[in-house]
Structures are given as C-alpha cells and as structure tokens.
Write a protein that holds these residues in place. Structure first.
Motif, PDB file in Angstrom:
ATOM      1  N   MET A 122      29.718  92.200  74.596  1.00 15.79           N
ATOM      2  CA  MET A 122      29.066  91.694  75.788  1.00 15.79           C
ATOM      3  C   MET A 122      30.058  91.700  76.953  1.00 15.79           C
ATOM      4  O   MET A 122      29.676  91.973  78.078  1.00 15.79           O
ATOM      5  CB  MET A 122      28.531  90.281  75.522  1.00 15.79           C
ATOM      6  CG  MET A 122      27.674  89.733  76.624  1.00 15.79           C
ATOM      7  SD  MET A 122      26.258  90.750  77.105  1.00 15.79           S
ATOM      8  CE  MET A 122      25.188  90.548  75.718  1.00 15.79           C
ATOM      9  N   GLY A 123      31.290  91.427  76.631  1.00 15.58           N
ATOM     10  CA  GLY A 123      32.309  91.409  77.685  1.00 15.58           C
ATOM     11  C   GLY A 123      32.475  92.760  78.363  1.00 15.58           C
ATOM     12  O   GLY A 123      32.561  92.840  79.592  1.00 15.58           O
ATOM     13  N   VAL A 124      32.520  93.819  77.583  1.00 15.66           N
ATOM     14  CA  VAL A 124      32.652  95.167  78.149  1.00 15.66           C
ATOM     15  C   VAL A 124      31.434  95.493  78.994  1.00 15.66           C
ATOM     16  O   VAL A 124      31.554  96.038  80.088  1.00 15.66           O
ATOM     17  CB  VAL A 124      32.847  96.225  77.034  1.00 15.66           C
ATOM     18  CG1 VAL A 124      32.809  97.639  77.603  1.00 15.66           C
ATOM     19  CG2 VAL A 124      34.153  95.990  76.294  1.00 15.66           C
ATOM     20  N   ALA A 125      30.261  95.128  78.531  1.00 16.13           N
ATOM     21  CA  ALA A 125      29.034  95.399  79.294  1.00 16.13           C
ATOM     22  C   ALA A 125      29.009  94.616  80.597  1.00 16.13           C
ATOM     23  O   ALA A 125      28.518  95.121  81.604  1.00 16.13           O
ATOM     24  CB  ALA A 125      27.807  95.048  78.455  1.00 16.13           C
ATOM     25  N   LYS A 126      29.549  93.405  80.591  1.00 14.97           N
ATOM     26  CA  LYS A 126      29.594  92.631  81.832  1.00 14.97           C
ATOM     27  C   LYS A 126      30.570  93.240  82.826  1.00 14.97           C
ATOM     28  O   LYS A 126      30.319  93.240  84.024  1.00 14.97           O
ATOM     29  CB  LYS A 126      29.967  91.181  81.542  1.00 14.97           C
ATOM     30  CG  LYS A 126      28.819  90.387  80.923  1.00 14.97           C
ATOM     31  CD  LYS A 126      29.189  88.943  80.706  1.00 14.97           C
ATOM     32  CE  LYS A 126      29.087  88.199  82.019  1.00 14.97           C
ATOM     33  NZ  LYS A 126      29.158  86.742  81.842  1.00 14.97           N
ATOM     34  N   ILE A 127      31.686  93.780  82.324  1.00 13.08           N
ATOM     35  CA  ILE A 127      32.668  94.405  83.212  1.00 13.08           C
ATOM     36  C   ILE A 127      32.148  95.742  83.730  1.00 13.08           C
ATOM     37  O   ILE A 127      32.337  96.094  84.890  1.00 13.08           O
ATOM     38  CB  ILE A 127      34.009  94.597  82.480  1.00 13.08           C
ATOM     39  CG1 ILE A 127      34.627  93.239  82.161  1.00 13.08           C
ATOM     40  CG2 ILE A 127      34.978  95.446  83.306  1.00 13.08           C
ATOM     41  CD1 ILE A 127      35.803  93.300  81.206  1.00 13.08           C
ATOM     42  N   ALA A 186      36.062  99.944  74.799  1.00 14.77           N
ATOM     43  CA  ALA A 186      35.315  99.700  73.564  1.00 14.77           C
ATOM     44  C   ALA A 186      36.034 100.330  72.378  1.00 14.77           C
ATOM     45  O   ALA A 186      36.164  99.715  71.320  1.00 14.77           O
ATOM     46  CB  ALA A 186      33.898 100.254  73.684  1.00 14.77           C
ATOM     47  N   GLY A 187      36.515 101.549  72.556  1.00 12.85           N
ATOM     48  CA  GLY A 187      37.207 102.245  71.478  1.00 12.85           C
ATOM     49  C   GLY A 187      38.497 101.564  71.074  1.00 12.85           C
ATOM     50  O   GLY A 187      38.846 101.516  69.902  1.00 12.85           O
ATOM     51  N   SER A 188      39.207 100.995  72.038  1.00 13.60           N
ATOM     52  CA  SER A 188      40.471 100.339  71.724  1.00 13.60           C
ATOM     53  C   SER A 188      40.258  99.048  70.948  1.00 13.60           C
ATOM     54  O   SER A 188      41.135  98.612  70.220  1.00 13.60           O
ATOM     55  CB  SER A 188      41.272 100.053  72.997  1.00 13.60           C
ATOM     56  OG  SER A 188      40.628  99.063  73.770  1.00 13.60           O
ATOM     57  N   VAL A 209      20.582  93.954  77.185  1.00 11.00           N
ATOM     58  CA  VAL A 209      20.426  92.497  77.267  1.00 11.00           C
ATOM     59  C   VAL A 209      20.730  92.029  78.684  1.00 11.00           C
ATOM     60  O   VAL A 209      19.994  91.202  79.241  1.00 11.00           O
ATOM     61  CB  VAL A 209      21.330  91.772  76.236  1.00 11.00           C
ATOM     62  CG1 VAL A 209      21.290  90.267  76.435  1.00 11.00           C
ATOM     63  CG2 VAL A 209      20.918  92.137  74.815  1.00 11.00           C
ATOM     64  N   LEU A 210      21.785  92.565  79.292  1.00 10.17           N
ATOM     65  CA  LEU A 210      22.105  92.208  80.683  1.00 10.17           C
ATOM     66  C   LEU A 210      20.925  92.472  81.608  1.00 10.17           C
ATOM     67  O   LEU A 210      20.621  91.670  82.486  1.00 10.17           O
ATOM     68  CB  LEU A 210      23.299  93.023  81.177  1.00 10.17           C
ATOM     69  CG  LEU A 210      24.681  92.544  80.810  1.00 10.17           C
ATOM     70  CD1 LEU A 210      25.727  93.595  81.173  1.00 10.17           C
ATOM     71  CD2 LEU A 210      24.997  91.240  81.507  1.00 10.17           C
ATOM     72  N   GLN A 211      20.265  93.590  81.400  1.00  5.84           N
ATOM     73  CA  GLN A 211      19.169  93.974  82.296  1.00  5.84           C
ATOM     74  C   GLN A 211      17.868  93.252  81.998  1.00  5.84           C
ATOM     75  O   GLN A 211      17.182  92.806  82.912  1.00  5.84           O
ATOM     76  CB  GLN A 211      18.948  95.479  82.215  1.00  5.84           C
ATOM     77  CG  GLN A 211      17.897  95.959  83.195  1.00  5.84           C
ATOM     78  CD  GLN A 211      17.816  97.470  83.247  1.00  5.84           C
ATOM     79  OE1 GLN A 211      18.488  98.183  82.510  1.00  5.84           O
ATOM     80  NE2 GLN A 211      16.975  97.962  84.128  1.00  5.84           N
ATOM     81  N   TRP A 212      17.497  93.149  80.732  1.00 11.45           N
ATOM     82  CA  TRP A 212      16.166  92.678  80.381  1.00 11.45           C
ATOM     83  C   TRP A 212      16.103  91.251  79.844  1.00 11.45           C
ATOM     84  O   TRP A 212      15.010  90.678  79.778  1.00 11.45           O
ATOM     85  CB  TRP A 212      15.532  93.629  79.370  1.00 11.45           C
ATOM     86  CG  TRP A 212      15.388  95.004  79.943  1.00 11.45           C
ATOM     87  CD1 TRP A 212      16.197  96.074  79.718  1.00 11.45           C
ATOM     88  CD2 TRP A 212      14.415  95.444  80.884  1.00 11.45           C
ATOM     89  NE1 TRP A 212      15.773  97.164  80.443  1.00 11.45           N
ATOM     90  CE2 TRP A 212      14.672  96.804  81.169  1.00 11.45           C
ATOM     91  CE3 TRP A 212      13.339  94.825  81.508  1.00 11.45           C
ATOM     92  CZ2 TRP A 212      13.908  97.548  82.053  1.00 11.45           C
ATOM     93  CZ3 TRP A 212      12.564  95.575  82.379  1.00 11.45           C
ATOM     94  CH2 TRP A 212      12.849  96.916  82.647  1.00 11.45           C
ATOM     95  N   ALA A 213      17.231  90.692  79.451  1.00 10.34           N
ATOM     96  CA  ALA A 213      17.254  89.308  78.944  1.00 10.34           C
ATOM     97  C   ALA A 213      18.537  88.615  79.399  1.00 10.34           C
ATOM     98  O   ALA A 213      19.320  88.131  78.582  1.00 10.34           O
ATOM     99  CB  ALA A 213      17.136  89.304  77.428  1.00 10.34           C
TER     100      ALA A 213
END
Length: 71
Positions: free
Chosen positions: A1-6, A25-27, A41-45
C-alpha cells in the motif's frame, strides 16, 4: 500500500523500462500485481487504505471491495 500511495499512477515507459514503483517493489520482494491491487483500492475504496496499511484489513479483501465498486 505504501508503494501505491507514493506512486498512485502506473508508469507508462514501455516494455523493458522499469518504473520507480517497480524498482521499489522489487527491492522489497513485492510483486507489481500487489501494487496494482493497492492502486485499485486507492481509487475505488480509499476509505480502506489506512486500514490495509495498518494491517487491520487485508489487501485481498479491500481489493475485492474495490473491484465490486469498479463494476
């Protein structure tokens, strides 16, 4: 979730070019599929983002809710 928020938007650099989100994400051993799910989830929920981040809600369940709302 953190990567998606960034990095809430996918990088459209083209095949063979790794985005910053993919590198992060790979690291950490994350699959980009999980980042895509978190972005949904960020977009729809968005009300579930903090709960997923904090471990109170699973990404799988939050993603299922997001997919239901998207359709």
């Amino acid at each position: 979730m953190g990567v998606a928020k960034i990095y809430p938007e996918p990088d459209l650099r083209g095949k063979g070019n790794k985005s910053e989100a993919a590198l992060i994400a790979g690291s950490g051993g994350l699959a980009m599929q999980r980042v895509r799910e978190a972005r949904a989830v960020l977009q729809w929920a968005p009300e579930l983002v903090d709960a997923v981040r904090d471990g109170a809600e699973s990404l799988d369940r939050a993603y299922a809710i997001a997919v239901d709302r998207r359709n």
